[in-house]
Scaffold this active site. Structure first.
Site, short mmCIF file in Angstrom:
data_model
loop_
_atom_site.label_atom_id
_atom_site.label_comp_id
_atom_site.label_asym_id
_atom_site.label_seq_id
_atom_site.Cartn_x
_atom_site.Cartn_y
_atom_site.Cartn_z
N LYS A 9 -34.19 35.98 42.33
CA LYS A 9 -35.32 36.03 41.40
C LYS A 9 -36.56 35.56 42.13
O LYS A 9 -36.60 34.48 42.72
CB LYS A 9 -35.05 35.13 40.18
N GLY A 12 -43.49 33.21 40.32
CA GLY A 12 -44.70 32.47 40.62
C GLY A 12 -45.64 33.21 41.55
O GLY A 12 -45.70 34.43 41.59
N GLY A 46 -46.30 36.58 36.12
CA GLY A 46 -47.18 35.95 35.14
C GLY A 46 -48.63 35.90 35.53
O GLY A 46 -49.52 36.11 34.71
N ASP A 163 -36.58 34.24 34.75
CA ASP A 163 -35.38 33.46 35.11
C ASP A 163 -34.20 33.91 34.26
O ASP A 163 -33.10 34.13 34.75
CB ASP A 163 -35.62 31.95 34.89
N LYS A 218 -37.12 23.60 34.38
CA LYS A 218 -36.47 24.39 35.44
C LYS A 218 -35.03 23.94 35.66
O LYS A 218 -34.11 24.74 35.80
CB LYS A 218 -37.23 24.23 36.77
#
Length: 260
Positions: A9, A12, A46, A163, A218
């Site tokens: 994955k 960010g 994002g 995620d 997280k």
């Protein structure tokens, strides 16, 4: 290739770092020439959505870390994630010798998507679906790059947390999972990397204020993912792309989260 696939994955700001993506995909290309196991990339994006929302003068609202996605905005968000982010990553992959294919969570029935919570709008929950088509793609030694956009059985577009999307893809494939983010893993009170962590140790570190703020979310998400997959998963940093070759062959470079 008898080894389990590896789902990576990407999250960010890595999507905005051409230098890091170049190193990442060069490592992927070198690794795949040895053809040891299949790699699958799942991504969000994002920051691209934030930029687009700002340009459109639309407010970004988040609840418990999830982007509220009104129905009249899902088209823009799909464009940013399944369009711009996905094709940008595919372009970086191709430029660095990786035969890549851009996909979404919906393709081939890979993930089942339902609405997570009506209050969040078009935000989806992904669960493992049918990996037949994805496995057929992997058999051709193509690297799938999968956006975190899903589609419900009713044909509704849904924005899925990346995620959580990666966990669902890994579950569908019975794959290993690495969450690459902008943190190296979990650090102890001496700022040293903790190589292994289970839920009991994590809760103790949270109580001691060693794990704080956004890292709590997280850590708990990673432990839930390990529990769901029934095997250890890794959280590591994309900021050290030179270490990724080690990661691909099964060595830990971050924190491994253990299931109960």
């Amino acid at each position: 290739m008898n080894q389990r696939p590896l789902v990576i994955k990407l999250g960010g700001a890595v999507l905005s770092s051409t230098e890091t993506l170049t190193q990442l995909f060069k490592t992927v290309s070198n690794y795949q020439q040895q053809a040891q196991r299949s790699l699958v990339i799942v991504h969000g994006g994002g920051y691209l959505v934030d930029e687009l929302m700002a340009k459109l003068q639309l407010e970004t609202v988040k609840k418990e870390g999830l982007r509220v996605t009104p129905k009249d905005q899902i088209g823009y968000i799909t464009g940013a994630l399944a369009g711009t982010a996905n094709k940008m990553l595919q372009g970086q992959a191709m430029k660095n010798g990786v035969n890549a294919m851009g996909l979404s969570l919906a393709d081939g029935g890979l993930c089942h998507i339902t609405q997570l919570n009506p209050e969040l709008g078009n935000v989806g929950l992904a669960t493992a679906g049918d990996a037949t088509v994805l496995n057929a793609i992997l058999a051709t030694r193509v690297t799938p790059i999968i956006s975190s956009i899903g589609i419900t059985a009713q044909g509704e577009l849904m924005n899925v947390n990346a995620d959580q999307a990666a966990v669902a893809v890994a579950a569908a494939l019975d794959a290993d999972l690495v969450l690459l983010s902008d943190v190296a893993g979990v650090l102890d009170s001496e700022k040293q990397l903790i190589t292994h962590l289970d839920s009991e140790q994590a809760e103790l570190l949270i109580q001691q204020d060693v794990i704080t703020d956004g890292m709590i979310v997280k850590v708990r998400a990673a432990l839930e993912a390990a529990q769901e997959l029934g095997r250890a998963i890794e959280v590591a940093s994309w900021r050290s792309p030179e270490k990724l070759a080690d990661l691909f062959i099964g060595n830990s470079i971050g924190t491994q989260f253990q299931p109960k």
